[in-house]
Design a protein around this motif. Structure first.
Motif, mmCIF file in Angstrom:
data_model
loop_
_atom_site.group_PDB
_atom_site.id
_atom_site.type_symbol
_atom_site.label_atom_id
_atom_site.label_comp_id
_atom_site.label_asym_id
_atom_site.label_seq_id
_atom_site.Cartn_x
_atom_site.Cartn_y
_atom_site.Cartn_z
ATOM 1 N N ASN A 1 2.835 1.160 -4.798
ATOM 2 C CA ASN A 1 3.104 2.609 -4.127
ATOM 3 C C ASN A 1 2.791 2.471 -2.772
ATOM 4 O O ASN A 1 2.491 3.035 -1.478
ATOM 5 C CB ASN A 1 1.894 3.066 -4.452
ATOM 6 C CG ASN A 1 2.612 4.045 -6.281
ATOM 7 O OD1 ASN A 1 3.437 4.449 -6.050
ATOM 8 N ND2 ASN A 1 1.300 4.363 -6.805
ATOM 9 N N SER B 1 5.757 9.437 4.087
ATOM 10 C CA SER B 1 5.771 8.123 3.414
ATOM 11 C C SER B 1 5.322 6.903 4.803
ATOM 12 O O SER B 1 4.524 6.260 4.220
ATOM 13 C CB SER B 1 7.075 7.483 2.673
ATOM 14 O OG SER B 1 7.576 8.714 1.920
ATOM 15 N N ASP C 1 0.824 7.525 0.988
ATOM 16 C CA ASP C 1 0.732 6.109 0.155
ATOM 17 C C ASP C 1 1.548 7.023 -0.844
ATOM 18 O O ASP C 1 0.582 7.681 -1.870
ATOM 19 C CB ASP C 1 -0.206 5.551 -0.538
ATOM 20 C CG ASP C 1 -0.195 4.207 0.861
ATOM 21 O OD1 ASP C 1 0.783 3.854 1.263
ATOM 22 O OD2 ASP C 1 -1.557 3.428 0.560
ATOM 23 N N THR D 1 4.203 9.725 -3.646
ATOM 24 C CA THR D 1 4.574 9.690 -5.042
ATOM 25 C C THR D 1 5.252 11.488 -4.968
ATOM 26 O O THR D 1 4.500 12.564 -4.458
ATOM 27 C CB THR D 1 4.125 10.230 -6.344
ATOM 28 O OG1 THR D 1 3.377 8.409 -6.636
ATOM 29 C CG2 THR D 1 4.737 9.938 -7.293
ATOM 30 N N GLN E 1 10.610 5.025 -5.385
ATOM 31 C CA GLN E 1 8.789 5.500 -4.785
ATOM 32 C C GLN E 1 8.775 6.447 -6.324
ATOM 33 O O GLN E 1 7.311 6.781 -6.095
ATOM 34 C CB GLN E 1 9.503 6.471 -3.844
ATOM 35 C CG GLN E 1 7.888 5.949 -3.070
ATOM 36 C CD GLN E 1 8.464 6.886 -2.219
ATOM 37 O OE1 GLN E 1 9.625 6.760 -1.042
ATOM 38 N NE2 GLN E 1 7.403 7.449 -0.987
ATOM 39 N N ARG F 1 0.039 11.466 -13.098
ATOM 40 C CA ARG F 1 0.035 10.319 -11.612
ATOM 41 C C ARG F 1 -1.248 11.009 -10.873
ATOM 42 O O ARG F 1 -1.936 9.884 -10.155
ATOM 43 C CB ARG F 1 1.193 11.184 -11.251
ATOM 44 C CG ARG F 1 1.995 10.936 -11.566
ATOM 45 C CD ARG F 1 2.507 9.504 -11.916
ATOM 46 N NE ARG F 1 4.018 9.019 -12.511
ATOM 47 C CZ ARG F 1 5.276 8.905 -11.333
ATOM 48 N NH1 ARG F 1 4.915 8.959 -10.380
ATOM 49 N NH2 ARG F 1 6.073 9.458 -11.727
ATOM 50 N N GLU G 1 -2.821 8.177 -7.358
ATOM 51 C CA GLU G 1 -1.882 8.352 -6.778
ATOM 52 C C GLU G 1 -1.898 9.426 -5.435
ATOM 53 O O GLU G 1 -2.132 10.787 -6.259
ATOM 54 C CB GLU G 1 -0.366 8.177 -7.773
ATOM 55 C CG GLU G 1 -0.174 6.747 -8.367
ATOM 56 C CD GLU G 1 1.149 6.944 -9.290
ATOM 57 O OE1 GLU G 1 1.811 7.643 -8.586
ATOM 58 O OE2 GLU G 1 1.787 6.304 -10.117
#
Length: 262
Positions: A37, A83, A87, A89, A109, A132, A137
């Motif tokens: 990530n 992004s 980092d 998602t 990604q 997630r 994340e």
């Protein structure tokens, strides 16, 4: 002629960086390494440099986890911009999966694709986001649900914050942190952008993707401001409309600061 030379060089540079980084990224994905990530941040920084976009950051991302970032949405360019500093998602609509260029990038990604019109899947989608989040994340969503002209904040869909409450069930401290982040395109070749110029960066839904991409490449030298706001703690039972109102006020205030040059 000069513009097309610059565009050709920018595309060639991005392709070269992609050829170098993609095998490494695929290996990290296969190994489920924590850098899977983080590596995309380098690619996005390189892509923005090639395009001619300068990112100016105010504040910093929340360090506590789980973390959900709620950002306003102006353009496909927002994804590259965010992004490059987080980092991330992303939570994206299902159609993005099949877009040229950006579809494969979104899949690499590990974006979470949702079908908002299918209410039967709402719970499953919220559970995936929660999974997630609790895996550490940073999940980024655009609660407006669509892009705007860059001059205003659209209506937020508070239902998207249900994933934060779901994740709180399994979070170590029973808390998920939601942080508003504003994205504002403010300058073109060093000059302040007004209402008339901002659509150069903004991508309304009735404009095709590739012509808009070429337009961005032709324009070059864009400044974009990213502001990190205060964080709200979401627990099981937290009213999602309360969360939506908090995020809305934060985003409006930060956008006003950026667009008025404060």
């Amino acid at each position: 002629m000069i513009a097309w030379i610059r565009i050709t060089l920018a595309i060639a540079f991005v392709l070269l960086v992609s050829l170098v980084l993609m095998p490494v990224h695929l290996l990290l994905l296969w190994l489920r390494h924590r850098w899977r990530n983080r590596l995309p941040r380098l690619w996005h920084k390189c892509a923005l440099w090639a395009i001619g976009v300068r990112v100016i950051v105010h504040g910093a991302a929340e360090t506590r986890r789980p973390l959900m970032v709620a950002a306003n949405h102006v353009s496909w360019l927002d994804i590259l911009v965010l992004s490059s500093v987080v980092d991330a998602t992303f939570v994206a609509k299902a159609e993005v999966r099949d877009w040229p260029v950006f579809g494969p990038l979104a899949r690499l990604q590990r974006s979470i694709f949702i079908k908002r019109e299918e209410r039967r899947q709402t719970r499953e989608q919220a559970d995936e986001m929660a999974s997630r989040l609790n895996a550490g994340e940073t999940v980024v969503l655009f609660p407006e649900g669509t892009t705007t002209d860059g001059n205003r904040l659209g209506e937020l869909k508070s239902s998207l914050f249900a994933a934060a409450s779901s994740a709180a069930h399994f979070a170590p401290d029973g808390v998920v942190h939601v942080q508003p982040v504003s994205v504002a395109y403010t300058k073109l070749h060093g000059m302040a952008m007004g209402h008339y110029d901002r659509p150069i960066a903004a991508w309304p839904g009735d404009v095709e993707l590739m012509p808009h991409l070429i337009g961005i490449l032709k324009a070059g030298a864009l400044d974009v401001e990213v502001r990190f706001g205060d964080t709200i703690e979401v627990m099981v039972g937290t009213n999602r409309k309360h969360v939506g109102n908090f995020v809305r006020e934060q985003l409006r205030d930060m956008l006003e600061k950026s667009l008025r040059g404060r």
